[in-house]
Write a protein that holds these residues in place. Structure first.
Motif, PDB file in Angstrom:
ATOM      1  N   VAL A 214       3.219  -5.533   8.906  1.00  0.00           N
ATOM      2  CA  VAL A 214       4.315  -4.560   8.959  1.00  0.00           C
ATOM      3  C   VAL A 214       4.537  -4.057   7.544  1.00  0.00           C
ATOM      4  CG1 VAL A 214       6.724  -4.162   9.561  1.00  0.00           C
ATOM      5  CG2 VAL A 214       5.355  -5.792  10.897  1.00  0.00           C
ATOM      6  N   MET A 215       4.496  -2.740   7.365  1.00  0.00           N
ATOM      7  CA  MET A 215       4.668  -2.201   6.018  1.00  0.00           C
ATOM      8  C   MET A 215       5.446  -0.903   6.030  1.00  0.00           C
ATOM      9  SD  MET A 215       0.830  -0.778   5.046  1.00  0.00           S
ATOM     10  CE  MET A 215       0.241  -2.454   4.777  1.00  0.00           C
ATOM     11  N   ASN A 216       6.224  -0.704   4.957  1.00  0.00           N
ATOM     12  CA  ASN A 216       6.931   0.561   4.774  1.00  0.00           C
ATOM     13  C   ASN A 216       5.998   1.586   4.138  1.00  0.00           C
ATOM     14  OD1 ASN A 216       9.253   2.193   4.973  1.00  0.00           O
ATOM     15  ND2 ASN A 216       9.819   1.778   2.862  1.00  0.00           N
ATOM     16  N   ALA A 217       5.183   1.127   3.155  1.00  0.00           N
ATOM     17  CA  ALA A 217       4.180   1.986   2.508  1.00  0.00           C
ATOM     18  C   ALA A 217       4.811   3.252   1.945  1.00  0.00           C
ATOM     19  CB  ALA A 217       3.056   2.337   3.478  1.00  0.00           C
ATOM     20  N   ASN A 218       5.673   3.069   0.974  1.00  0.00           N
ATOM     21  CA  ASN A 218       6.456   4.183   0.407  1.00  0.00           C
ATOM     22  C   ASN A 218       6.096   4.447  -1.061  1.00  0.00           C
ATOM     23  OD1 ASN A 218       8.553   6.126   0.108  1.00  0.00           O
ATOM     24  ND2 ASN A 218       9.939   4.546  -0.642  1.00  0.00           N
ATOM     25  N   PRO A 219       4.850   4.942  -1.346  1.00  0.00           N
ATOM     26  CA  PRO A 219       3.794   5.325  -0.415  1.00  0.00           C
ATOM     27  C   PRO A 219       2.720   4.232  -0.294  1.00  0.00           C
ATOM     28  CG  PRO A 219       3.266   6.181  -2.567  1.00  0.00           C
ATOM     29  CD  PRO A 219       4.545   5.401  -2.731  1.00  0.00           C
ATOM     30  N   PHE A 220       1.619   4.567   0.382  1.00  0.00           N
ATOM     31  CA  PHE A 220       0.494   3.666   0.598  1.00  0.00           C
ATOM     32  C   PHE A 220      -0.275   3.481  -0.712  1.00  0.00           C
ATOM     33  CE2 PHE A 220      -3.878   2.830   2.264  1.00  0.00           C
ATOM     34  CZ  PHE A 220      -3.591   1.677   2.974  1.00  0.00           C
ATOM     35  N   THR A 221      -0.373   2.218  -1.156  1.00  0.00           N
ATOM     36  CA  THR A 221      -0.984   1.915  -2.450  1.00  0.00           C
ATOM     37  C   THR A 221      -2.308   1.174  -2.277  1.00  0.00           C
ATOM     38  OG1 THR A 221       0.024  -0.280  -2.658  1.00  0.00           O
ATOM     39  CG2 THR A 221       1.354   1.608  -3.384  1.00  0.00           C
ATOM     40  N   LEU A 222      -2.963   0.912  -3.410  1.00  0.00           N
ATOM     41  CA  LEU A 222      -4.171   0.080  -3.391  1.00  0.00           C
ATOM     42  C   LEU A 222      -3.837  -1.338  -2.935  1.00  0.00           C
ATOM     43  CD1 LEU A 222      -5.883   1.275  -6.705  1.00  0.00           C
ATOM     44  CD2 LEU A 222      -6.740   1.626  -4.363  1.00  0.00           C
ATOM     45  N   GLY A 223      -2.616  -1.784  -3.203  1.00  0.00           N
ATOM     46  CA  GLY A 223      -2.194  -3.100  -2.740  1.00  0.00           C
ATOM     47  C   GLY A 223      -2.103  -3.161  -1.228  1.00  0.00           C
ATOM     48  N   HIS A 224      -1.495  -2.143  -0.620  1.00  0.00           N
ATOM     49  CA  HIS A 224      -1.441  -2.071   0.843  1.00  0.00           C
ATOM     50  C   HIS A 224      -2.858  -2.036   1.428  1.00  0.00           C
ATOM     51  CE1 HIS A 224       2.620  -0.066   0.021  1.00  0.00           C
ATOM     52  NE2 HIS A 224       2.919  -1.156   0.705  1.00  0.00           N
ATOM     53  N   GLN A 225      -3.693  -1.215   0.831  1.00  0.00           N
ATOM     54  CA  GLN A 225      -5.057  -1.059   1.326  1.00  0.00           C
ATOM     55  C   GLN A 225      -5.826  -2.379   1.251  1.00  0.00           C
ATOM     56  OE1 GLN A 225      -8.038   1.259  -0.981  1.00  0.00           O
ATOM     57  NE2 GLN A 225      -8.134   2.583   0.832  1.00  0.00           N
ATOM     58  N   PHE A 226      -5.664  -3.095   0.142  1.00  0.00           N
ATOM     59  CA  PHE A 226      -6.369  -4.357  -0.035  1.00  0.00           C
ATOM     60  C   PHE A 226      -5.905  -5.399   0.984  1.00  0.00           C
ATOM     61  CE2 PHE A 226      -6.946  -8.486  -2.285  1.00  0.00           C
ATOM     62  CZ  PHE A 226      -8.336  -8.456  -2.360  1.00  0.00           C
ATOM     63  N   LEU A 227      -4.596  -5.454   1.263  1.00  0.00           N
ATOM     64  CA  LEU A 227      -4.067  -6.399   2.243  1.00  0.00           C
ATOM     65  C   LEU A 227      -4.652  -6.126   3.623  1.00  0.00           C
ATOM     66  CD1 LEU A 227      -2.027  -8.714   2.787  1.00  0.00           C
ATOM     67  CD2 LEU A 227      -0.331  -6.944   3.318  1.00  0.00           C
ATOM     68  N   ILE A 228      -4.720  -4.858   4.010  1.00  0.00           N
ATOM     69  CA  ILE A 228      -5.284  -4.505   5.316  1.00  0.00           C
ATOM     70  C   ILE A 228      -6.776  -4.822   5.349  1.00  0.00           C
ATOM     71  CG2 ILE A 228      -5.738  -2.612   6.914  1.00  0.00           C
ATOM     72  CD1 ILE A 228      -3.158  -1.297   5.903  1.00  0.00           C
ATOM     73  N   GLN A 229      -7.486  -4.537   4.270  1.00  0.00           N
ATOM     74  CA  GLN A 229      -8.910  -4.844   4.215  1.00  0.00           C
ATOM     75  C   GLN A 229      -9.165  -6.336   4.383  1.00  0.00           C
ATOM     76  OE1 GLN A 229      -9.816  -3.119   0.410  1.00  0.00           O
ATOM     77  NE2 GLN A 229     -10.502  -1.158   1.270  1.00  0.00           N
ATOM     78  N   GLN A 230      -8.367  -7.164   3.724  1.00  0.00           N
ATOM     79  CA  GLN A 230      -8.534  -8.603   3.853  1.00  0.00           C
ATOM     80  C   GLN A 230      -8.291  -9.063   5.286  1.00  0.00           C
ATOM     81  OE1 GLN A 230      -5.826  -9.872   0.614  1.00  0.00           O
ATOM     82  NE2 GLN A 230      -7.606 -10.897  -0.251  1.00  0.00           N
TER      83      GLN A 230
END
Length: 339
Positions: free
Chosen positions: A147-163
């Motif tokens: 669950v994410m707010n992504a305000n905005p979508f960062t490399l950190g968000h992307q890395f978490l989803i990739q993992q």
């Protein structure tokens, strides 16, 4: 004979002291944000009040001499009719367990309850239908959730989803739908979709009003301004909703990033871990870093205000960077409450 009219509590209204006293007597705060507030008057005496924030009915308080049903029903009926006039036909109540029966008597249905708070809903659509819509998006089998707010979508968000995508058969990413961020929900959703397009086992959907929302977890959007005791109570309700309902989708893991900077998010992670127990595995991943600096959405928003496009390149995926660059002036002129 009682009447209901709107109260303008901007610091100058004649009835503001009485309104604040009414809320305090009911254990409520006048600092809680609302869209509109209405008062129930007996002649010129304020005897009850109700407010709303979008679809969320809140700040319901009634003078002790007027409690017993009639005043409560009059206030709530007025508010529901008012929301219908605003084209809002699905609404929520965030209240205490002692008031649950009164709202259920008016047709509200329970979503979740903890020792301290209750969330109910009424109107078009309900949580079960929401779950069915999510279920239709998924393949059979165990699912990991984020669950994410992504305000905005960062490399950190992307890395978490990739993992999560590497470690699980399928991943459900739920984007917070509440409009309380610099980036709108539609912008945030589109940026998450763009940044995960190559991950074929990832499904993107909305939290609607059921997770990390203004209904379940309003202090999440206040961050450092939030009272931590209140945040803990709301975090438990939000985690309880996830445990008892989202688990029905065969979700056995939830991924989050560690949170060394936000006390409210720290409380949320700790509360989820305690609430989930052994039924759902909470996986806390180290945060992505840009050198020694933790990558966060707040740093991206700061770079936007500074117009530092070079810094942005180190914090967000190309799809997010391209969007920010194309809309930089507009983003810089939006409200600054979310920096």
């Amino acid at each position: 004979m009682t009447t209901i009219r709107e109260i303008y509590h901007d610091g100058f209204d004649l009835y503001e002291p009485a309104w604040q006293s009414l809320l305090q007597t009911a254990g409520l705060t006048s600092d809680d944000p609302v869209t509109r507030t209405f008062g129930l008057f007996d002649n010129d005496q304020l005897v009850g009040t109700v407010g709303h924030l979008g679809p969320i009915i809140k700040q319901v308080a009634i003078l002790s001499d007027y409690q017993g049903g009639a005043a409560f029903n009059e206030l709530l009926s007025y508010m529901m009719n008012y929301l219908a006039e605003q084209q809002i036909f699905h609404y929520f109540v965030y209240t205490t367990p002692t008031h649950r029966a009164a709202f259920e008597h008016l047709g509200f249905s329970l979503i979740a309850q903890t020792d301290g708070v209750v969330l109910l809903e009424q109107g078009l659509g309900n949580f079960e239908r929401y779950l069915q819509r999510l279920k239709a998006k998924l393949h059979p089998g165990p699912t990991a959730a984020i669950v994410m707010n992504a305000n905005p979508f960062t490399l950190g968000h992307q890395f978490l989803i990739q993992q999560a995508a590497q470690e699980n058969q399928q991943v459900l990413v739920l984007v917070v739908a509440t409009e309380a961020s610099l980036f709108t929900y539609q912008e945030r959703l589109a940026l998450v979709q763009a940044g995960t397009r190559v991950l074929t086992n990832v499904t993107i959907a909305s939290t609607e009003n059921y997770l990390v929302s203004a209904a379940t977890f309003p202090t999440y959007f206040l961050k450092e301004r939030a009272p931590l005791k209140v945040a803990a109570v709301q975090a438990r309700l939000d985690a309880t909703i996830f445990k008892h309902y989202i688990q029905a989708l065969n979700i056995n893991k939830r991924y989050v990033g560690e949170e060394p900077e936000s006390p409210v998010t720290q409380i949320y992670n700790t509360t989820m871990q305690a609430t989930f127990g052994t039924e759902i595995q909470l996986i806390i991943k180290p945060r992505q870093r840009n050198g020694t600096e933790i990558i966060s959405a707040s740093k991206v928003r700061q770079a936007i205000q500074a117009g530092d496009l070079t810094k942005l390149q180190t914090l967000v995926p190309p799809s997010t960077a391209h969007y920010i660059q194309a809309h930089l002036t507009d983003l810089q002129h939006r409200r600054e409450d979310f920096q």
